[in-house]
Design an enzyme around this catalytic site. Structure first.
Site, mmCIF file in Angstrom:
data_model
loop_
_atom_site.group_PDB
_atom_site.id
_atom_site.type_symbol
_atom_site.label_atom_id
_atom_site.label_comp_id
_atom_site.label_asym_id
_atom_site.label_seq_id
_atom_site.Cartn_x
_atom_site.Cartn_y
_atom_site.Cartn_z
ATOM 1 N N ASP A 1 -7.071 3.182 -2.438
ATOM 2 C CA ASP A 1 -7.043 2.788 -1.028
ATOM 3 C C ASP A 1 -8.454 2.685 -0.455
ATOM 4 O O ASP A 1 -8.758 1.782 0.337
ATOM 5 C CB ASP A 1 -6.194 3.764 -0.209
ATOM 6 C CG ASP A 1 -6.650 5.218 -0.362
ATOM 7 O OD1 ASP A 1 -7.259 5.566 -1.395
ATOM 8 O OD2 ASP A 1 -6.370 6.014 0.549
ATOM 9 N N ASP B 1 0.856 -1.181 0.000
ATOM 10 C CA ASP B 1 0.000 0.000 0.000
ATOM 11 C C ASP B 1 0.891 1.230 0.000
ATOM 12 O O ASP B 1 1.559 1.528 1.001
ATOM 13 C CB ASP B 1 -0.910 -0.005 1.226
ATOM 14 C CG ASP B 1 -1.632 1.319 1.423
ATOM 15 O OD1 ASP B 1 -2.019 1.930 0.404
ATOM 16 O OD2 ASP B 1 -1.798 1.750 2.580
ATOM 17 N N THR C 1 0.776 23.356 28.237
ATOM 18 C CA THR C 1 0.646 23.479 26.785
ATOM 19 C C THR C 1 0.652 22.120 26.081
ATOM 20 O O THR C 1 -0.163 21.874 25.186
ATOM 21 C CB THR C 1 1.780 24.362 26.225
ATOM 22 O OG1 THR C 1 1.706 25.651 26.834
ATOM 23 C CG2 THR C 1 1.644 24.521 24.716
#
Length: 267
Positions: free
Chosen positions: A110, A6, A185
Site C-alpha cells: 500500500d 486495495d 465528555t
C-alpha cells in the site's frame, strides 16, 4: 477499463478505472477473514452489477494487499467473476519506484502504491499520509526516491483502545466538535481524537521538513483524511483516490512491459 482492489485490515476498496483520472466507480467491502473465495466473488459481483458499468470492457485487474491470508481468496474471487488473473503488487512487479530502505522488500504494497501515485502527480519532496487502520507517513526526497517514513496507531484504533481501557468512556463518532475546548465528555473525546491527530500530522511535517531542509508537498489519503486534515495548520492535499491511481499506473507499467516482450518475441 481495469478493476483495482486495495485489501486493507478493515476494508477492501474496489475501483473501476478507465485511467488514473477517470474512476467512475469506487465501493468498499468489509475485510472478513472468515469469508471464502466464493463468498467474496458473490459480494464483488453484486457490487459491480449494481454499478451498472459494462463488465465486458474490463481488460485486467490489480490488487494491493496488506492481509496475506485474504489475498489468494480475492484473486480467486476476481477470476470467478471476470475470468481474469489479477496482478498482485509485490516482488517481481514493476513499479518504477526507487526505494532507499534497509530492506526494500519489507515495504508494504500500500505504501509503494501510494508513493507511485504521488510521485507521478505532485512535485517532490513528498510527504504522503495514509489514514487507514494505521496512519502511515511516507517520505520521498526531491528526486522522488522513497527514503523512509513512520507508522502511527490509526485514529479509529486509538479511539477504540481508549474506550476499551476507560470504563466511563463510551464510543463516539469521529467528527470535529463545535469547539476546541470541550464542554462535555463527548466533545472532549472528539476534540482530542480529531485535533490531536491533526496536531500529530502537523508536528511530523515540521520535523520531516526540518530534516529535509526544505518544504515538501504533503498529500493525505485514507478513510479519515477528510475529517482530520481540515484541522491541520499545514497545507495538505486530500486525495481520496491516491491508492487506486497508483494501482492503475502500476498495472499500465506492467502491461506495457509485457506487450513489449511479446512483440519482441514475435519478431
Amino acid at each position: 477499463m481495469i478493476l483495482a482492489l486495495d485489501i486493507g485490515n478493515t476494508n477492501i476498496v474496489i475501483g473501476y478505472l478507465a485511467s488514473e483520472h477517470d474512476i467512475p466507480f469506487v465501493e468498499r467491502l468489509s475485510t472478513d477473514r472468515k469469508k471464502t473465495a466464493a463468498e467474496y466473488a458473490i459480494s464483488i459481483k453484486t457490487l459491480l452489477e449494481l454499478s451498472g458499468l459494462p463488465m465486458d470492457e474490463v481488460e485486467g485487474a490489480i490488487i494491493s494487499s496488506v492481509v496475506p491470508p485474504i489475498t489468494a481468496m480475492v484473486v480467486e474471487a476476481i477470476r470467478k467473476v471476470t475470468g481474469l488473473q489479477a496482478l498482485v503488487v509485490g516482488p517481481g512487479v514493476k513499479n518504477g519506484l526507487r526505494i532507499k530502505m534497509d530492506n526494500p522488500a519489507q515495504l508494504g504494497s500500500d505504501l509503494v502504491v501510494d508513493a507511485v501515485a504521488a510521485s507521478a502527480a505532485y512535485p517532490g519532496p513528498l510527504i504522503v499520509v495514509d489514514m487507514g487502520t494505521a496512519t502511515t507517513v511516507s517520505v520521498l526526497d526531491e528526486e522522488k526516491s522513497y527514503i523512509g517514513g513512520m507508522i502511527i496507531p490509526g485514529v479509529r484504533g486509538s479511539l477504540d483502545a481508549l474506550v476499551s481501557r476507560a470504563a466511563q468512556l463510551s464510543n463516539i463518532s469521529i467528527e470535529a466538535p463545535r469547539r476546541l475546548i470541550g464542554k462535555n465528555t463527548v466533545e472532549c473525546m472528539q476534540s482530542g481524537i480529531v485535533y490531536g491527530s491533526a496536531a500529530c500530522i502537523d508536528g511530523l511535517i515540521d520535523r520531516i521538513e526540518a530534516q529535509l531542509g526544505r518544504k515538501a508537498t504533503v498529500i493525505a489519503t485514507g478513510g479519515l483524511a477528510g475529517v482530520v486534515v481540515p484541522h491541520c495548520r499545514h497545507d495538505v492535499i486530500v486525495d481520496d483516490a491516491l491508492l487506486l491511481k497508483g494501482l492503475f499506473l502500476i498495472y499500465q507499467r506492467n502491461r506495457d512491459d509485457r506487450l513489449r516482450r511479446e512483440a519482441h518475441a514475435g519478431r
